[in-house]
Design an enzyme around this catalytic site. Structure first.
Site, short mmCIF file in Angstrom:
data_model
loop_
_atom_site.label_atom_id
_atom_site.label_comp_id
_atom_site.label_asym_id
_atom_site.label_seq_id
_atom_site.Cartn_x
_atom_site.Cartn_y
_atom_site.Cartn_z
N GLY A 179 0.80 -1.21 0.00
CA GLY A 179 0.00 0.00 0.00
C GLY A 179 0.84 1.27 0.00
CG HIS A 194 3.47 0.80 -5.44
ND1 HIS A 194 3.72 1.79 -4.53
CD2 HIS A 194 3.99 -0.34 -4.91
CE1 HIS A 194 4.37 1.29 -3.50
NE2 HIS A 194 4.54 0.00 -3.69
CB SER A 229 10.94 3.89 -1.12
OG SER A 229 10.67 3.16 0.06
#
Length: 281
Positions: A31, A37, A185
Site C-alpha cells: 500500500g 507501484h 519508496s
C-alpha cells in the site's frame, strides 16, 4: 473496480475469470502507492485481461522494533491510484484473514536471503515468501509484477517460483525515480526536508560506480571504495551495506563479470530512515 477483503471473495473472482479463459496479473504491494507501484499496475493491465493489486501491510516481514505500526497507510489514495491505472480488484485483507490463529506453516529459503537486507532484517524474507505464496494461490496469476529496486526480493521470489513450481511468470520492472534520482519508496515519507535534500546522493554515488565500470574498472573492492567515498561527501548518510553481487542469487562477487549479470546493491541510513537502491553493472 472491486475491493475484496476475504480469501473466499478472491477465489470466487479468480474462478470466474479462469472459467472464461482470461489471464490474471498480480501486483503485490504493502500500500501507500506511488508512481513505482503505478508503473507495475500499468504493466499488468497491458499484459493481462484482469489485474489484482494486493494492499496488505504484511506483519510477518517485520521484526520486533521495526516500523510496522508507523508504516504509512492511505487506503483512499491507494484506491484512487488503482482505479486510475485500470486495476480490476484490490485485495485488502486484514491480518487475521491472511493468517488465522494459530498459524504454523511458513515458506522459507536459504542462501539468497542470508546477506544484504536479510542480515539486518532476519524476519523479512520468510514473511515475503510466505505472503507471496499465499497470494499466488489465492489470485492464481499468470504473471506477477515486482520492482527491480528491491533486487534481493525479486531474486528471492524468482527462485521460490522456480523451486516450488508455481505456474506463473515473475516480471521484473524498472525502478522508478524522482527527478533528482531518488528511488521511489513508501518509506521516503519518513524523511525530513533536510534529509530528503541529501537522499539523492545515493543514486549519484551508484552512477559514479557505473561510470567506473564503463571506464574499465572491474574489481569489487575498488567499486565499493568508490561508492563509499562519494557517499562520504554528504553528511548524515551512513552505509549499512554496499556489495557487488550476482543478480541471480545475490551472492557477492570479487569482480564484475561484464555480461550484465552483476549489480551493486546498497542500503543506507539517513536519520531514522533506511533506504535501499541498486544499479546494474
Amino acid at each position: 473496480m472491486k475491493i475484496l477483503h476475504t480469501k473466499q471473495e478472491m477465489r470466487a473472482a479468480v474462478a470466474a475469470w479462469k472459467e472464461a479463459g482470461e489471464s490474471i496479473g498480480l501486483v503485490p504491494t504493502m500500500g501507500f502507492l506511488h508512481e513505482g507501484h503505478a508503473s507495475l499496475i500499468r504493466a499488468s493491465v497491458r499484459d493481462n485481461d484482469h489485474t489484482v493489486v494486493s494492499v496488505f501491510v504484511n506483519p510477518m516481514q517485520f521484526s520486533p522494533g521495526e516500523d510496522l505500526a508507523r508504516y504509512p497507510r492511505d487506503m483512499a489514495h491507494d484506491t484512487a491510484v488503482c482505479e486510475r491505472e485500470g486495476a480490476d480488484v484490490i485485495f485488502h485483507p486484514a491480518p487475521e484473514e491472511m493468517y488465522g490463529q494459530p498459524f504454523y506453516t511458513y515458506t522459507d529459503m536459504n542462501v539468497i536471503p542470508d546477506g544484504l537486507c536479510g542480515a539486518s532484517r532476519p524476519a523479512m524474507f520468510r514473511g515475503v515468501c510466505t505472503v507471496c505464496s499465499k497470494l499466488f494461490h489465492l489470485a492464481s496469476p499468470d504473471r506477477a509484477y515486482f520492482g527491480k529496486k528491491d533486487a534481493q526480493q525479486l531474486a528471492v521470489i524468482r527462485r521460490m517460483v522456480q523451486d516450488l513450481d508455481f505456474n506463473l511468470t515473475v516480471v521484473g520492472c524498472e525502478s522508478v525515480r524522482e527527478p533528482d534520482g531518488l528511488a521511489m519508496s513508501s518509506r521516503n515519507t519518513y524523511l525530513s526536508s533536510e534529509e530528503r535534500s541529501k537522499a539523492p546522493a545515493i543514486y549519484r554515488a551508484l552512477c559514479h560506480v557505473k561510470q567506473l565500470v564503463e571506464n574499465g574498472e572491474k574489481e569489487s573492492a575498488v567499486l565499493r571504495q568508490g561508492f563509499e567515498e562519494e557517499i562520504s561527501r554528504t553528511e548524515g548518510l551512513a552505509v549499512e551495506y554496499c556489495a557487488v553481487v550476482n543478480a541471480g542469487d545475490m551472492q557477492e562477487t570479487s569482480a564484475v563479470q561484464g555480461d550484465g549479470s552483476c549489480l551493486m546493491a546498497v542500503a543506507l541510513r539517513l536519520g531514522k530512515t533506511r533506504l535501499i537502491d541498486n544499479i546494474e553493472l
